[in-house]
Design a protein around this motif. Structure first.
Motif, PDB file in Angstrom:
ATOM      1  N   GLU A 208      33.980  48.007  30.398  1.00 13.27           N
ATOM      2  CA  GLU A 208      35.273  48.543  30.834  1.00 13.27           C
ATOM      3  C   GLU A 208      35.059  49.886  31.517  1.00 13.27           C
ATOM      4  OE1 GLU A 208      38.938  48.735  28.254  1.00 13.27           O
ATOM      5  OE2 GLU A 208      37.651  47.511  26.981  1.00 13.27           O
TER       6      GLU A 208
ATOM      7  N   HIS B 273      40.282  47.808  41.372  1.00 16.71           N
ATOM      8  CA  HIS B 273      40.690  47.795  39.962  1.00 16.71           C
ATOM      9  C   HIS B 273      40.207  46.484  39.355  1.00 16.71           C
ATOM     10  CE1 HIS B 273      43.412  51.305  40.339  1.00 16.71           C
ATOM     11  NE2 HIS B 273      43.408  50.914  41.604  1.00 16.71           N
ATOM     12  N   TRP B 274      38.925  46.472  38.994  1.00 17.34           N
ATOM     13  CA  TRP B 274      38.251  45.225  38.637  1.00 17.34           C
ATOM     14  C   TRP B 274      38.976  44.431  37.563  1.00 17.34           C
ATOM     15  CZ3 TRP B 274      34.744  43.730  41.935  1.00 17.34           C
ATOM     16  CH2 TRP B 274      34.082  44.700  42.709  1.00 17.34           C
TER      17      TRP B 274
ATOM     18  N   TYR C 277      33.502  49.456  34.899  1.00 13.53           N
ATOM     19  CA  TYR C 277      34.478  48.932  35.849  1.00 13.53           C
ATOM     20  C   TYR C 277      35.642  49.897  36.111  1.00 13.53           C
ATOM     21  CZ  TYR C 277      32.718  44.065  35.901  1.00 13.53           C
ATOM     22  OH  TYR C 277      31.989  42.936  36.090  1.00 13.53           O
ATOM     23  N   ALA C 278      35.667  51.060  35.459  1.00 15.27           N
ATOM     24  CA  ALA C 278      36.795  51.983  35.612  1.00 15.27           C
ATOM     25  C   ALA C 278      36.959  52.392  37.082  1.00 15.27           C
ATOM     26  CB  ALA C 278      36.577  53.219  34.743  1.00 15.27           C
ATOM     27  N   GLU C 279      38.164  52.888  37.412  1.00 15.36           N
ATOM     28  CA  GLU C 279      38.444  53.216  38.817  1.00 15.36           C
ATOM     29  C   GLU C 279      37.407  54.180  39.387  1.00 15.36           C
ATOM     30  OE1 GLU C 279      42.371  54.674  39.498  1.00 15.36           O
ATOM     31  OE2 GLU C 279      42.035  54.806  41.659  1.00 15.36           O
TER      32      GLU C 279
ATOM     33  N   THR D 197      40.295  42.232  29.081  1.00 13.07           N
ATOM     34  CA  THR D 197      41.508  42.117  29.889  1.00 13.07           C
ATOM     35  C   THR D 197      42.722  41.694  29.081  1.00 13.07           C
ATOM     36  OG1 THR D 197      41.271  39.771  30.408  1.00 13.07           O
ATOM     37  CG2 THR D 197      40.090  41.308  31.826  1.00 13.07           C
TER      38      THR D 197
ATOM     39  N   ASN E  19      32.338  50.908  41.103  1.00 10.46           N
ATOM     40  CA  ASN E  19      32.959  51.299  42.368  1.00 10.46           C
ATOM     41  C   ASN E  19      32.078  52.264  43.141  1.00 10.46           C
ATOM     42  OD1 ASN E  19      35.346  49.812  42.533  1.00 10.46           O
ATOM     43  ND2 ASN E  19      36.320  51.111  40.996  1.00 10.46           N
TER      44      ASN E  19
ATOM     45  N   THR F 176      42.060  44.959  36.241  1.00  9.94           N
ATOM     46  CA  THR F 176      43.518  44.944  36.223  1.00  9.94           C
ATOM     47  C   THR F 176      44.107  44.388  37.508  1.00  9.94           C
ATOM     48  OG1 THR F 176      43.445  47.263  36.893  1.00  9.94           O
ATOM     49  CG2 THR F 176      43.850  46.820  34.571  1.00  9.94           C
ATOM     50  N   SER F 177      43.311  43.688  38.283  1.00 13.75           N
ATOM     51  CA  SER F 177      43.870  43.040  39.468  1.00 13.75           C
ATOM     52  C   SER F 177      43.695  41.534  39.330  1.00 13.75           C
ATOM     53  CB  SER F 177      43.188  43.596  40.723  1.00 13.75           C
ATOM     54  OG  SER F 177      42.746  42.552  41.542  1.00 13.75           O
TER      55      SER F 177
END
Lengths: 291, 298
Positions: free
Chosen positions: A121, A145-146, A124-126, A233, A131, A148-149
């Motif tokens: 998590e 937004h890995w 993968y954070a913003e 998720t 990123n 949450t999209s």
């Protein structure tokens, strides 16, 4: 050898009691429950025939989660069958410190899903590492937004499933590799075969038994995927990463629709049974060809 | 004549030297490529944990959401660890995890070996049927069983108890299979001579056979330990009393409560992997040989 007629059964008793109470009896009860309306609120289950199954096949969420699970299977299984072969070839070489690398690659296998999920998590954070890396090499322009999209959540979790399984399947292939006789490679080297030719013509065919095992194991595991989804998720956003087991879990333990959830469980069981039977058939064929 | 011979000799010598130099360059190149690959993959495999560890060491003054991400903490601090210990009852959860894992392992060793002994070394009616029935349990997904097992656990009063966490996993078909294989490999003369000396079946099992299959017992112990230690789905279902939580469940709860405080979450995660990492580092060769044996269960 002499022993009393009941002796074998005394030895078998404790283990068989556990398996009977927690596998065989529940198995029959699950099938029975799938034909009832049991929801923990009414005292006794009522037989409703095929109603649960009929409702299930008209439930969009069931189809959505089943589709997600099958997408999961189709993407994760090839990766988990192929990548660990090359990983095993890499760590099967005689190099200084190779044992250290083997162990390091096995670390994700022994870590619990919760810790692995938290670590990813954060990756993968913003403003996280994923990123940053992809932006520096120019694959993406803006941070994604890995988790949450709806477009990426399922695939982002798949990558973690593959990452966590690599080390385990690598070890299975490693055992397979070590069983290949060295003189096959020596003969190929004398004939002037390249590394790639040796891999395709010798290593992969000789690894076929391990490849079958890994395919079946990873397929069954993919059908049952739950922990990584729940942790990373929660099935979202908008059910885009919800899998079949997640659906069963929510129907049973959030909505208490035990009968309905059991019907979905039976569907899951039948799908995994197909893989198990394929496995048995291949194993039997192999036995016959040996005999 | 002599000089000519010498000249030729030197020439062949140099060309041989050149090609062996080329060879060793190629060899060194290959080794370098291998190590670069090994390190790159290692970065992927352990990188996420290192990144989490770095976050756990960052002080409150440092922006952990800085972009580009900073791997090395500005002023490393250990203060997040005591903070994490205060944020959730780590020691209680650790104790719960240890109790559950240890008893699951012990019961598996005893029950699986006991069941495997007659299947490997005695002739009796129904033996094959029983063995096939035991093996067939591997094909039934726990995700189907969890509903009736939960109802059963409620009926037996096992909700929020250690027994409720342990008993459903107290025997595994894989364990019976593994121990049966181990007993099959022990020569039959051993129990016959023990029986001559007046030993009964239980004594033969416990005193003669069990000490001879120690490597398989270790494999079974590690396999069961990792399974019980990391189990998430069953504890999630059967526990709602927070004081009974195992480490994975407790940690998951912590992320819910402190979703904004990544330093605490990172520190708590690092704390909770220390026990299993320690065991892994000490016993790594058994872990890896166990995984290979585990594959036959497929």
């Amino acid at each position: 050898m002499k022993f009393k007629p009941w002796t074998p059964f005394l030895f078998l008793l404790p283990g068989c009691m556990i398996l009977g109470a927690f596998i065989f009896y529940p198995m029959l009860q699950a099938i029975w429950l799938s034909f009832t309306d049991y929801n923990m609120i009414v005292p006794a289950p009522n037989f409703v025939g095929m109603e649960n199954y009929e409702a299930l096949f008209q439930d969009d969420l069931f189809w959505k989660t089943l589709t997600n699970t099958l997408i999961y299977l189709v993407c994760v299984v090839p990766a988990l069958v192929i990548l660990p072969i090359f990983l095993a070839i890499l760590v099967n070489q005689k190099l200084k410190g190779i044992g250290f690398f083997r162990s390091a690659y096995y670390i994700p296998v022994v870590t619990s899903w919760v810790v692995a999920g938290i670590a990813w998590e954060w990756v993968y954070a913003e403003n996280g590492v994923m990123n940053f890396l992809l932006q520096s090499i120019g694959i993406i322009d803006d941070p994604v937004h890995w988790l949450t999209s709806t477009n990426t959540a399922l695939f982002a979790v798949m990558a973690v499933t593959v990452w966590k399984g690599l080390g385990y399947y690598m070890v299975i292939y490693l055992a397979g590799l070590q069983a290949i006789p060295d003189d096959l490679y020596e003969a190929a080297t004398i004939d002037g075969a390249s590394w790639w030719q040796k891999t395709i013509r010798i290593t992969i065919p000789m690894l076929t038994p391990s490849i079958v095992i890994v395919s079946v194991m990873s397929s069954i595991a993919a059908m049952k995927v739950f922990e990584e989804i729940y942790i990373m998720t929660g099935g979202g956003p908008l059910n885009s990463s919800k899998t079949l087991v997640f659906f069963i879990y929510q129907e049973a333990f959030d909505k208490l629709n035990m009968g309905y959830a059991s019907a979905a469980g039976v569907v899951l069981f039948l799908i995994t049974l197909v893989f198990s039977i394929i496995n048995l058939l291949i194993a039997r064929k192999k036995e016959q060809s040996v005999a | 004549m002599k000089t000519q011979h010498n000249k030729i000799g030197t020439e062949t010598h140099t060309s041989a030297q050149l090609s062996s130099l080329q060879k060793s360059i190629i060899k060194a190149g290959k080794i370098i490529v291998n190590y670069v690959l090994l390190l790159l993959i290692m970065a992927i495999m352990v990188g996420p944990f290192v990144w989490l560890f770095a976050t756990a060491l960052k002080s409150g003054n440092e922006n952990i959401f800085a972009y580009p991400p900073k791997f090395i903490p500005e002023s490393p601090t250990l203060s997040n660890f005591p903070a994490a210990l205060e944020a959730f009852p780590f020691w209680r959860y650790l104790m719960n995890s240890v109790i559950v894992a240890v008893f699951t392992v012990l019961l598996n060793i005893i029950f699986c070996s006991m069941a495997a002994y007659p299947l490997a070394r005695m002739k009796f009616r129904g033996k094959n049927v029983i063995f096939i029935l035991i093996l067939s349990t591997m094909m039934i997904p726990f995700q189907l069983l969890m509903i009736p097992v939960y109802i059963l656990a409620l009926d037996l009063g096992l909700k929020n108890t250690y027994a409720g966490l342990i008993l459903p996993h107290a025997t595994t078909a894989f364990g019976v299979f593994l121990m049966r294989q181990a007993f099959l490999s022990v020569p039959h003369e051993l129990d016959e001579s023990a029986r001559m000396d007046g030993a009964n079946s239980f004594q033969i099992f416990w005193r003669v056979l069990m000490p001879l299959v120690k490597p398989s017992i270790v494999t079974l112990a590690i396999f069961t330990f990792v399974m019980a230690w990391g189990d998430f789905l069953w504890p999630l279902i059967v526990l709602d009393d927070q004081s009974m939580y195992t480490l994975p469940l407790g940690l998951q709860k912590l992320t819910g409560l402190f979703s904004s405080n990544w330093r605490i979450i990172a520190a708590g995660s690092i704390l909770s992997v220390i026990p299993i990492m320690t065991i892994f580092i000490i016993l790594q060769r058994y872990f890896i040989s166990g995984a290979t044996k585990g594959a036959i269960k497929g």
